[in-house]
Design an enzyme around this catalytic site. Sequence first.
Site, PDB file in Angstrom:
ATOM      1  N   GLU A  87       0.820  -1.212   0.000  1.00 44.17           N
ATOM      2  CA  GLU A  87       0.000   0.000   0.000  1.00 44.17           C
ATOM      3  C   GLU A  87       0.851   1.257   0.000  1.00 44.17           C
ATOM      4  O   GLU A  87       1.930   1.278   0.592  1.00 44.17           O
ATOM      5  CB  GLU A  87      -0.838   0.037   1.269  1.00 44.17           C
ATOM      6  N   CYS A 113       3.161   8.428   1.235  1.00 45.49           N
ATOM      7  CA  CYS A 113       3.575   7.477   2.256  1.00 45.49           C
ATOM      8  C   CYS A 113       3.900   6.161   1.557  1.00 45.49           C
ATOM      9  O   CYS A 113       3.030   5.579   0.905  1.00 45.49           O
ATOM     10  CB  CYS A 113       2.405   7.316   3.232  1.00 45.49           C
ATOM     11  N   CYS A 120       5.813  -7.460   7.568  1.00 42.80           N
ATOM     12  CA  CYS A 120       6.766  -6.889   8.525  1.00 42.80           C
ATOM     13  C   CYS A 120       7.096  -7.930   9.590  1.00 42.80           C
ATOM     14  O   CYS A 120       6.242  -8.717   9.986  1.00 42.80           O
ATOM     15  CB  CYS A 120       6.150  -5.654   9.189  1.00 42.80           C
ATOM     16  N   CYS A 124       4.004  -5.709  15.751  1.00 43.35           N
ATOM     17  CA  CYS A 124       3.338  -4.876  16.757  1.00 43.35           C
ATOM     18  C   CYS A 124       1.871  -5.313  16.916  1.00 43.35           C
ATOM     19  O   CYS A 124       1.208  -5.652  15.932  1.00 43.35           O
ATOM     20  CB  CYS A 124       3.404  -3.405  16.349  1.00 43.35           C
ATOM     21  N   CYS A 127      -1.003  -3.479  14.874  1.00 38.86           N
ATOM     22  CA  CYS A 127      -0.778  -3.191  13.452  1.00 38.86           C
ATOM     23  C   CYS A 127      -1.243  -4.330  12.559  1.00 38.86           C
ATOM     24  O   CYS A 127      -0.860  -5.477  12.752  1.00 38.86           O
ATOM     25  CB  CYS A 127       0.706  -2.913  13.228  1.00 38.86           C
ATOM     26  N   CYS A 344      -1.750   1.926   7.517  1.00 34.24           N
ATOM     27  CA  CYS A 344      -1.367   0.997   6.457  1.00 34.24           C
ATOM     28  C   CYS A 344      -1.632  -0.441   6.845  1.00 34.24           C
ATOM     29  O   CYS A 344      -1.611  -0.812   7.989  1.00 34.24           O
ATOM     30  CB  CYS A 344       0.074   1.214   6.056  1.00 34.24           C
TER      31      CYS A 344
HETATM   32  N1  SAH Z   1       7.387   0.217  10.683  1.00 35.38           N
HETATM   33  C1  SAH Z   1       7.558   1.596  10.826  1.00 35.38           C
HETATM   34  C2  SAH Z   1       6.898   2.416   9.742  1.00 35.38           C
HETATM   35  C3  SAH Z   1       5.563   1.936   9.266  1.00 35.38           C
HETATM   36  S1  SAH Z   1       4.263   1.771  10.440  1.00 35.38           S
HETATM   37  C4  SAH Z   1       7.084   2.068  12.178  1.00 35.38           C
HETATM   38  O1  SAH Z   1       6.465   1.305  12.899  1.00 35.38           O
HETATM   39  O2  SAH Z   1       7.390   3.207  12.511  1.00 35.38           O
HETATM   40  C5  SAH Z   1       3.319   3.163  10.073  1.00 35.38           C
HETATM   41  C6  SAH Z   1       2.670   3.851  11.222  1.00 35.38           C
HETATM   42  O3  SAH Z   1       1.319   3.378  11.303  1.00 35.38           O
HETATM   43  C7  SAH Z   1       3.322   3.608  12.586  1.00 35.38           C
HETATM   44  O4  SAH Z   1       3.566   4.807  13.263  1.00 35.38           O
HETATM   45  C8  SAH Z   1       2.280   2.788  13.293  1.00 35.38           C
HETATM   46  O5  SAH Z   1       2.320   3.032  14.641  1.00 35.38           O
HETATM   47  C9  SAH Z   1       0.979   3.253  12.659  1.00 35.38           C
HETATM   48  N2  SAH Z   1      -0.107   2.290  12.847  1.00 35.38           N
HETATM   49  C10 SAH Z   1      -0.067   0.960  12.737  1.00 35.38           C
HETATM   50  N3  SAH Z   1      -1.281   0.422  13.036  1.00 35.38           N
HETATM   51  C11 SAH Z   1      -2.100   1.459  13.316  1.00 35.38           C
HETATM   52  C12 SAH Z   1      -3.484   1.570  13.672  1.00 35.38           C
HETATM   53  N4  SAH Z   1      -4.266   0.500  13.786  1.00 35.38           N
HETATM   54  N5  SAH Z   1      -3.979   2.810  13.898  1.00 35.38           N
HETATM   55  C13 SAH Z   1      -3.213   3.908  13.750  1.00 35.38           C
HETATM   56  N6  SAH Z   1      -1.915   3.870  13.415  1.00 35.38           N
HETATM   57  C14 SAH Z   1      -1.362   2.664  13.200  1.00 35.38           C
HETATM   58 FE1  SF4 Z   2       5.939  -3.307  11.448  1.00 36.52          FE
HETATM   59 FE2  SF4 Z   2       3.480  -2.374  11.800  1.00 36.52          FE
HETATM   60 FE3  SF4 Z   2       5.160  -2.433  13.860  1.00 36.52          FE
HETATM   61 FE4  SF4 Z   2       5.581  -0.666  11.878  1.00 36.52          FE
HETATM   62  S1  SF4 Z   2       3.845  -0.709  13.265  1.00 36.52           S
HETATM   63  S2  SF4 Z   2       7.091  -1.996  12.841  1.00 36.52           S
HETATM   64  S3  SF4 Z   2       4.851  -1.877  10.121  1.00 36.52           S
HETATM   65  S4  SF4 Z   2       4.388  -4.215  12.755  1.00 36.52           S
END
Ligand code: SAH
Ligand code: SF4
Length: 356
Positions: A87, A113, A120, A124, A127, A344
């Site tokens: 994406e 973006c 990944c 997390c 995510c 994303c």
């Molecule tokens: N992996 C890197 C960059 C991509 S993640 C990182 O974690 O920084 C992109 C952003 O989307 C991150 O700041 C993450 O915290 C946020 N994100 C992921 N899941 C989300 C959700 N359900 N609601 C809002 N933000 C979210």
């Molecule tokens: Fe990976 Fe999602 Fe955590 Fe970013 S927020 S490091 S994309 S698992």
Amino acid sequence: MKRNILDLTKEELKKELSPSFRANQIYQWIYQKGAKEFEQMSNLPKTMRQELDERFTIAPPTIRNIEQSRDGSKKYLLELQDGHTVESVLLPMKKEERDESGKVIKEARYTVCVSTQVGCKVGCAFCLTAKGGFVRNLTPGEIVGQVLAIKEDNHIPANRRVNIVYMGMGEPLDNLENVAKAVKIFADEHGLSISPRRQTISTSGLAPKIKKLGEMNLGVLLAISLHAVDDELRQRLMPINKAYNIESVIQAVKEFPIDQRKRVMFEYLMIKDLNDDIKSAKKLVKLLHGIKAKVNLIYFNPYPGSPFQRPEEERVKMFQQYLLDHGILCTIRESKGLDISAACGQLKEREHGCAI
Ligand code: SAH
Ligand code: SF4
């Protein structure tokens, strides 16, 4: 198999060519004039065009799906050459302004973006990208190609600069080599001319890689996905915290070279009743002491089955006010694209049959 020419930095392309100065022209054709075929490159000798065509392709990803949000942001599902999808999101930052005669006096500004991996490894808890596990790294050309595809689809003039945030799917610092090449390709003066100061790399906090990125001296901006102020909670949300705890991340940030006029951005995902209290805000102020920081508060964006909830607006505002009162620049990420689930991973998930 032919190589995707988008994967090559200018230096690498020069090594492939004789005479090497042709690399500048090729960059101009691809990145400034939107050429799709070597045949179009009319100021190159015919033999060179043929040779290029035998060895290379010009292959940005193709558009599989687009979701348009009411606020103007657009989310793209892009297909790579091997069929995997990632994406990217186009975020309009400022609208075009015209004077009474209709002449454009201020050009529209955009941020794109981009994703850096299919899936990944970091995993997390909040995510969606993490749910599908890790598939593979993107090549430099697959990262740069996302911007080419989106600019073309929106008729953004090829020579118009956009800002880049590496905040799509994947952990950029887990694919550092290719991301660093993408930074250079974006920045090239014969290409898109996007200065590294307009490029922000966001990381979940791979401390040794932050150090390595700093040593590369690319001049990019850094964003840290912090999300929690004590190790216990951060570990629950982000397993990476077991390997690199908050202190190690903060230490790496303090050593990171950054333009005096710029700040390190700390992203703080606000989750209802978990980290949205003033006690956390207090700890955050302490943690950031001595760092030229800017905090970006993000509303958790729920998805079906997500274990967390969106915080109340009032709590987010109070949190922000506390930081501001203590001298820390703090913004709340507008709910840009909320109606298209801007975090994303969420568009891809839907394509796979998960209705949101
Ligand atoms: N992996 C890197 C960059 C991509 S993640 C990182 O974690 O920084 C992109 C952003 O989307 C991150 O700041 C993450 O915290 C946020 N994100 C992921 N899941 C989300 C959700 N359900 N609601 C809002 N933000 C979210
Ligand atoms: Fe990976 Fe999602 Fe955590 Fe970013 S927020 S490091 S994309 S698992």
